[in-house]
Design an enzyme around this catalytic site. Structure first.
Site, PDB file in Angstrom:
ATOM      1  N   GLU A  89      51.430  49.085  36.619  1.00 52.63           N
ATOM      2  CA  GLU A  89      50.949  49.343  35.096  1.00 52.63           C
ATOM      3  C   GLU A  89      50.125  50.450  35.094  1.00 52.63           C
ATOM      4  OE1 GLU A  89      50.649  45.097  35.066  1.00 52.63           O
ATOM      5  OE2 GLU A  89      48.572  45.683  34.118  1.00 52.63           O
ATOM      6  N   CYS A 102      44.083  54.848  33.588  1.00 48.36           N
ATOM      7  CA  CYS A 102      43.834  53.984  34.751  1.00 48.36           C
ATOM      8  C   CYS A 102      44.980  53.930  35.458  1.00 48.36           C
ATOM      9  CB  CYS A 102      43.164  52.608  34.175  1.00 48.36           C
ATOM     10  SG  CYS A 102      42.844  51.541  35.368  1.00 48.36           S
ATOM     11  N   CYS A 109      48.177  43.628  45.714  1.00 49.83           N
ATOM     12  CA  CYS A 109      47.028  43.794  46.173  1.00 49.83           C
ATOM     13  C   CYS A 109      46.784  42.682  47.294  1.00 49.83           C
ATOM     14  CB  CYS A 109      45.889  43.995  45.255  1.00 49.83           C
ATOM     15  SG  CYS A 109      44.312  44.332  46.089  1.00 49.83           S
ATOM     16  N   CYS A 113      40.694  39.203  45.681  1.00 50.11           N
ATOM     17  CA  CYS A 113      39.381  38.653  45.137  1.00 50.11           C
ATOM     18  C   CYS A 113      39.773  37.536  44.082  1.00 50.11           C
ATOM     19  CB  CYS A 113      38.874  39.926  43.940  1.00 50.11           C
ATOM     20  SG  CYS A 113      38.499  41.256  44.943  1.00 50.11           S
ATOM     21  N   CYS A 116      40.479  38.073  40.067  1.00 52.92           N
ATOM     22  CA  CYS A 116      41.702  39.066  39.996  1.00 52.92           C
ATOM     23  C   CYS A 116      42.890  38.776  39.820  1.00 52.92           C
ATOM     24  CB  CYS A 116      41.220  40.203  41.003  1.00 52.92           C
ATOM     25  SG  CYS A 116      42.329  41.804  40.681  1.00 52.92           S
ATOM     26  N   GLY A 156      45.803  47.372  42.612  1.00 60.18           N
ATOM     27  CA  GLY A 156      45.873  47.771  44.230  1.00 60.18           C
ATOM     28  C   GLY A 156      44.627  47.916  44.736  1.00 60.18           C
ATOM     29  N   ASN A 287      37.673  39.843  31.555  1.00 60.63           N
ATOM     30  CA  ASN A 287      39.067  39.645  31.003  1.00 60.63           C
ATOM     31  C   ASN A 287      39.572  38.369  31.449  1.00 60.63           C
ATOM     32  OD1 ASN A 287      39.934  41.663  29.130  1.00 60.63           O
ATOM     33  ND2 ASN A 287      39.858  42.943  30.649  1.00 60.63           N
ATOM     34  N   CYS A 330      43.718  44.158  34.571  1.00 61.50           N
ATOM     35  CA  CYS A 330      44.463  44.515  35.622  1.00 61.50           C
ATOM     36  C   CYS A 330      45.563  43.545  36.108  1.00 61.50           C
ATOM     37  CB  CYS A 330      43.903  44.857  37.067  1.00 61.50           C
ATOM     38  SG  CYS A 330      41.936  45.443  36.796  1.00 61.50           S
TER      39      CYS A 330
HETATM   40  N1  SAH Z   1      40.874  47.400  44.363  1.00 68.69           N
HETATM   41  C1  SAH Z   1      39.812  48.305  43.267  1.00 68.69           C
HETATM   42  C2  SAH Z   1      40.323  48.681  42.213  1.00 68.69           C
HETATM   43  C3  SAH Z   1      41.384  47.865  41.170  1.00 68.69           C
HETATM   44  S1  SAH Z   1      40.557  46.555  40.742  1.00 68.69           S
HETATM   45  C4  SAH Z   1      38.473  47.628  43.351  1.00 68.69           C
HETATM   46  O1  SAH Z   1      38.446  46.353  43.751  1.00 68.69           O
HETATM   47  O2  SAH Z   1      37.534  48.400  42.739  1.00 68.69           O
HETATM   48  C5  SAH Z   1      39.265  47.399  39.505  1.00 68.69           C
HETATM   49  C6  SAH Z   1      38.051  46.781  38.862  1.00 68.69           C
HETATM   50  O3  SAH Z   1      38.307  45.530  37.957  1.00 68.69           O
HETATM   51  C7  SAH Z   1      37.271  45.965  39.971  1.00 68.69           C
HETATM   52  O4  SAH Z   1      36.073  46.263  39.802  1.00 68.69           O
HETATM   53  C8  SAH Z   1      37.748  44.626  39.886  1.00 68.69           C
HETATM   54  O5  SAH Z   1      36.939  43.615  40.563  1.00 68.69           O
HETATM   55  C9  SAH Z   1      37.763  44.513  38.455  1.00 68.69           C
HETATM   56  N2  SAH Z   1      38.333  43.186  37.750  1.00 68.69           N
HETATM   57  C10 SAH Z   1      39.559  42.659  38.375  1.00 68.69           C
HETATM   58  N3  SAH Z   1      39.961  41.513  37.610  1.00 68.69           N
HETATM   59  C11 SAH Z   1      39.349  41.845  36.443  1.00 68.69           C
HETATM   60  C12 SAH Z   1      39.285  40.960  35.184  1.00 68.69           C
HETATM   61  N4  SAH Z   1      40.138  39.999  35.024  1.00 68.69           N
HETATM   62  N5  SAH Z   1      38.370  41.298  34.392  1.00 68.69           N
HETATM   63  C13 SAH Z   1      37.515  42.415  34.336  1.00 68.69           C
HETATM   64  N6  SAH Z   1      37.445  43.163  35.561  1.00 68.69           N
HETATM   65  C14 SAH Z   1      38.219  42.756  36.703  1.00 68.69           C
END
Ligand code: SAH
Length: 340
Positions: A89, A102, A109, A113, A116, A156, A287, A330
Site C-alpha cells: 500500500e 508514503c 516486514c 516491532c 506495528c 517494510g 494508530n 501502515c
Molecule cells: N521500517 C521503517 C519504516 C516503516 S514504519 C521504520 O521502522 O521506520 C514507519 C513508522 O511508523 C515507524 O516509525 C513505525 O514505528 C511507525 N508505526 C508503525 N506502526 C504504527 C502505528 N500503528 N501507528 C503509528 N505509527 C506506527
C-alpha cells in the site's frame, strides 16, 4: 526481463553503450517515460524501429495495478496488486506545501516491532525498484497531479532492501526521472546500524528518520527486536556519526504508546539521550489496530510530553494525523486484504 521503471539513467546509458548505441538515447528514453509518460517503446518516435524492437525485447513495462482506493479528507490510500498476486500500500497526503506519498519498500516486514501492523505479517519478499517507482507513477496518473515529496515509511524496512531502495531513490531523484529533490525524500528506518553507515557514504542529500520509540535500551529491547542486534547506545553513536558526515539534521520518530513510553521520566530520559545532537523529535500519535493491544496516548499526555522535551531544549513537533478513519496505519489495508 527487467522492468524499465527500475532502471537508473546511468545503467541505461551503459546498456546503450554495450549495444553500440549513443549514450544520450538513455536521456531520450527517460523523457518519454517520465515527461511524456508513454507506456510502450513503440511510441518513442525519435528512436528507430529496430531499436524500439530491441528495447521491447529487453525491458518490460508496467506490472503493478491499483486494486483498491480509500479516501478521507486530505488523504488517499492505495492498495496495489503486484504481478505475483502480493499486495502493498501507499498513502497520498495533501499538505499546504504540496502532495506527499508514503511508499512501501517490502511485502511484509521482518523487524517485528511489537506495536506495528506491518510486522504482524512476515516479509514475503523485497520490492523491486520498479515496484516502488510505479507506486508514485500510478498515483500521479490517478490524481493527474505531480507529487512533490516522498517518504519511505510504508510497509517494510527500507534498509533491509538496501540496493533496490537506493535505485528507487536515484530514479525518482533524477532530474529527468520523476525529479523529486533529495531534500524532499525521507527514508525511515528502525535502526539497522551497518546500513545507516553505508547510507552516509552515498552522497545523497535525503532526510533520514530513525524510529527510536524508546528512551532507553531496556524498553527498546521489549518493543523493537532490532534493538537486540544494534543496541540503543550504538544507534545513537551512529546517528552522531551520520550527522557529522552528512551535515544533515536527523529526525527522531517517537510513537506515543499509552503507559509504555509516554511518561514524564521517559521524556526527561529522552531529552538527555538526545541532548546536543542535531535532531528533531517527531511525536507520532499511535494508530490503534484491531490485532494489537497497544493504546494511543491521550492528546493531553502528548502535549505534556511535548512541553517536557521543549523546555529541555529539544526541537519537537507532533505529527499531524492522516487518515486514521481509512486504516492508514501502515499495513492495515494489506493485512485486511490478505485475510480476506
Ligand atoms: N521500517 C521503517 C519504516 C516503516 S514504519 C521504520 O521502522 O521506520 C514507519 C513508522 O511508523 C515507524 O516509525 C513505525 O514505528 C511507525 N508505526 C508503525 N506502526 C504504527 C502505528 N500503528 N501507528 C503509528 N505509527 C506506527
Amino acid at each position: 526481463m527487467k522492468n524499465i521503471y527500475g532502471i537508473k539513467r546511468t545503467d541505461l546509458e551503459k546498456y546503450f553503450l554495450d549495444i553500440n548505441e549513443k549514450k544520450f538515447k538513455a536521456l531520450q528514453v527517460f523523457e518519454w517515460l517520465y515527461e511524456k509518460k508513454v507506456t510502450s517503446f513503440f511510441e518513442m518516435t525519435n528512436i528507430k524501429k529496430e531499436l524500439q524492437e530491441r528495447l521491447a525485447g529487453d525491458f518490460s513495462f508496467r506490472m503493478i495495478s491499483i486494486q483498491k482506493k480509500q479516501e478521507d479528507k486530505g488523504t488517499k490510500k492505495y492498495l496495489f496488486k503486484l504481478f505475483d498476486g502480493n499486495f502493498v500500500e501507499a498513502v497520498l497526503m495533501e499538505h499546504d506545501y504540496g502532495l506527499s506519498v508514503c511508499v512501501s519498500s517490502e511485502v511484509g516486514c521482518n523487524m517485528g516491532c511489537a506495536f506495528c501492523e506491518s510486522g504482524r505479517l512476515k516479509k514475503v519478499r523485497n520490492l523491486e525498484a520498479f515496484e516502488m517507482v510505479e507506486q508514485i507513477l500510478l498515483i500521479e496518473e490517478n490524481i493527474k497531479k505531480r507529487i512533490s515529496s516522498v517518504v519511505i515509511m510504508g510497509i517494510g524496512e527500507p534498509l533491509d532492501n538496501y540496493d533496490n531502495v537506493m535505485d528507487f531513490i536515484r530514479i525518482i531523484n533524477d532530474a529527468k526521472g520523476i525529479a523529486i529533490g533529495a531534500r524532499h525524500i525521507t527514508l525511515s528506518t528502525c535502526g539497522i546500524v551497518p546500513k545507516i553507515k553505508e547510507l552516509m557514504n552515498e552522497d545523497l542529500q535525503i532526510n533520514l528518520a530513525i524510529s527510536l520509540h524508546a528512551p532507553n535500551t531496556q524498553l527498546r529491547d521489549k518493543i523493537m527486536p532490532i534493538n537486540k542486534a544494534y543496541k540503543l547506545p550504538i544507534l545513537i553513536d551512529t546517528i552522531k556519526e551520520y550527522i557529522e558526515k552528512t551535515n544533515r539534521r536527523v529526525t527522531i520518530e517517537y510513537v506515543m504508546l499509552s503507559g509504555v513510553n509516554d511518561n514524564e521520566t521517559q521524556a526527561a530520559e529522552l531529552a538527555s539521550l538526545l541532548k546536543g545532537l542535531n535532531v528533531y523529535v517527531n511525536l507520532i500519535p499511535y494508530n490503534e489496530t484491531n490485532h494489537l493491544e497497544f493504546k494511543r496516548t491521550s492528546k493531553d499526555q502528548i502535549m505534556k510530553f511535548y512541553d517536557s522535551l521543549k523546555k529541555r531544549g529539544i526541537n519537537v513537533t507532533i505529527r499531524r494525523e492522516f487518515g486514521s478513519k481509512i486504516d492508514a496505519a501502515c499495513g492495515q489495508l494489506r493485512s485486511k486484504e490478505v485475510k480476506e
